[in-house]
Design an enzyme around this catalytic site. Sequence first.
Site, short mmCIF file in Angstrom:
data_model
loop_
_atom_site.label_atom_id
_atom_site.label_comp_id
_atom_site.label_asym_id
_atom_site.label_seq_id
_atom_site.Cartn_x
_atom_site.Cartn_y
_atom_site.Cartn_z
N HIS A 121 4.01 -4.00 -7.24
CA HIS A 121 4.57 -4.31 -5.92
C HIS A 121 3.56 -5.23 -5.20
CE1 HIS A 121 5.49 -3.35 -1.66
NE2 HIS A 121 6.69 -2.99 -2.08
N ASP A 198 -1.06 3.48 -7.92
CA ASP A 198 -0.07 3.34 -6.84
C ASP A 198 1.03 4.35 -7.14
OD1 ASP A 198 2.12 2.73 -5.31
OD2 ASP A 198 2.01 0.56 -5.62
N GLN A 201 6.09 5.34 -5.90
CA GLN A 201 7.41 5.63 -6.48
C GLN A 201 7.41 6.85 -7.39
OE1 GLN A 201 10.16 4.39 -5.54
NE2 GLN A 201 9.50 2.58 -4.41
N LYS A 224 8.64 7.99 1.64
CA LYS A 224 9.39 8.03 0.38
C LYS A 224 9.44 9.45 -0.19
CE LYS A 224 7.91 3.35 -0.93
NZ LYS A 224 8.98 2.43 -0.58
N CYS A 362 10.03 -6.82 -3.08
CA CYS A 362 8.56 -7.01 -2.90
C CYS A 362 7.86 -7.01 -4.25
CB CYS A 362 7.96 -5.97 -1.98
SG CYS A 362 8.71 -5.93 -0.36
N1 C6P Z 1 8.57 -0.14 -1.98
C1 C6P Z 1 10.98 -0.52 -2.06
O1 C6P Z 1 12.10 -0.67 -1.55
P1 C6P Z 1 4.82 1.21 1.85
O2 C6P Z 1 5.71 0.12 2.35
O3 C6P Z 1 3.39 0.96 2.17
O4 C6P Z 1 5.27 2.58 2.21
O5 C6P Z 1 4.93 1.19 0.24
C2 C6P Z 1 4.59 0.04 -0.44
C3 C6P Z 1 4.90 0.16 -1.89
C4 C6P Z 1 3.85 0.18 -2.79
N2 C6P Z 1 4.05 0.35 -4.11
C5 C6P Z 1 5.28 0.53 -4.60
C6 C6P Z 1 5.44 0.75 -6.07
C7 C6P Z 1 6.39 0.52 -3.74
O6 C6P Z 1 7.61 0.69 -4.25
C8 C6P Z 1 6.20 0.32 -2.36
C9 C6P Z 1 7.36 0.25 -1.41
C10 C6P Z 1 9.80 -0.16 -1.18
O7 C6P Z 1 10.81 -0.63 -3.26
C11 C6P Z 1 9.72 -1.06 0.01
S1 C6P Z 1 9.36 -2.73 -0.44
#
Ligand code: C6P
Length: 405
Positions: A121, A198, A201, A224, A362
Site C-alpha cells: 500500500h 503492515d 488488512q 478496520k 492506494c
Molecule cells: N487501505 C483500503 O481501502 P490507514 O489509512 O492508515 O488506516 O491504513 C493504511 C493502509 C496501510 N496498509 C494497508 C495494507 C492498507 O490496506 C491500508 C488502508 C484502505 O484498502 C484505504 S486506502
Amino acid sequence: MDINTIRADFPILKQKIYGYPLAYLDSAATSQKPDSVINALSQFYQQNNANIHRGVYYLSESATKAYENARHSVQRFINAPHAKECIFVRSTTEAINLVAQCFGHLRVQPGDEIALSAMEHHSNIVPWQMLCEKKGATLKILPMNQRGELELDTLEHILTPKTKLLAITHASNALGTLNPIKKIIDVAHAHQVPVLVDGAQSTPHLKIDVQDLDCDFFTFSGHKTYGPTGIGVLYGKSRWLESMPPYQGGGEMISHVSFAKTTYNDLPYKFEAGTPAIAEVIALGTALEYIESIGWDFIRNHEQQLLAYATEALSSLPFIKLIGTAEEKIGVISFTMEGVHPHDVGSIVDQYGVAIRAGHHCAMPIMDFFNIPATARASFGLYNTLSDIDQLLQALQEVRKIFKL
Ligand code: C6P
C-alpha cells in the site's frame, strides 16, 4: 455463532440504500462498528470525559484507567510481551511514518537499503521513499507473480548486508493475498534484517501473535478492526523503541523540560506526544473485546466461506477477470469487468445497494504490474452473508444491461 445475531450488533446494516438492503462489501476500506463500540464512545463523553495522566480528580483518574486498560486489551489481542510496547498512534499510516522517521534516523545511512514487496500500500512505500531521499538510501523490491504471490525464492537476494529493514504487508488490500509472514520474518532474521509488518488488512481477519511471528514492528488501524477512526497501534520490540528518538515533541512525552535541555519519558509515553484520542482508544479496546467475543474460529471460517463462494461465482462469469488469485487469501476479491471501467461498476452497483470500492486502492504499483488502471473490489467483514454476494452478482448483471453487453 448465528450470523443474524452478529448482524443485529451493527445498526448501520439495518438500513436500505436506494430501496435495497445495504450489502456492505467494503470492509477493507473501513469496517462497520458494533453497538458496543458506538456506546463506548458516547458513554465516555457522557460520563467520563477528562484529560488523562494529568488530573488528580475522580474523572481524570478513571479516564486514565480506561485508557491504560485499553492498552492492555491491545497487548492481549496481539500477544505483545509488554503493554508499554503498544503505542497508540492515529493509524497504520502514522505508525509506519513513525518507524520510518525514528528508526530511519537511528539506523539508516547513505548507501543503505530498505526492502519492500511489490504489493505494498502507498502507506508502506512513500514514508520509506521519503526516508531514502533524505538519507541517500535506496529501496529494494521483492517481486510477485501473476497470481499475486510473492516470489520468496528471491528474498535471499533482495536482503543484503546493507538492508536496514524489511517493511512488508501481511495481507494485500488490493489482491487479498495473505503472505507467509512468519517464514518471511525467519528468512529476514537469518540475514540480521529486522522486519516491520503492515497488519492493516490481516488484523481484522486472523489471530495476530507478535511473539510467535517474532516481528520487530507490527502496525494496524482501529477503523478496520471494528473500532473508531483516528486510532491505530504500533507494536515494537522494546529494544528498538527504547533506542529510537521520539517522533513528535510536546506534552506527555517528556520527563523534564528546561530551556537548556529536555529529557524524555519512558515507553510508551515517549511516542505519545500531546493529548491522545482518549475516547477512540477506549472504544478500540471495546472493539478488540468484541472480536474476541465472536472468536477467531468463527471469523476465519465464515470469511473463508464467503471468499470461496464469491470466487467461484465471479470466476464462472466470462466477462469478469479476477485480479489476485493467490492460494492463501483474506476476504478480498478484486476484479475487472470486460467493457466497463471499475468506477462505473462501483457507481452502478451502488444503485442496487451494494457498496464496493473501485480504484487503485492506494496501491498504484500493483495496478502497474497488472497493467490496469483500477479494479473493482469486494471485501468482507464478519457480518457479511452469502446474500450480500448474491446481491453483488445480481447488480453486476444490471451493469451489463446498462452497457448493453
Ligand atoms: N487501505 C483500503 O481501502 P490507514 O489509512 O492508515 O488506516 O491504513 C493504511 C493502509 C496501510 N496498509 C494497508 C495494507 C492498507 O490496506 C491500508 C488502508 C484502505 O484498502 C484505504 S486506502
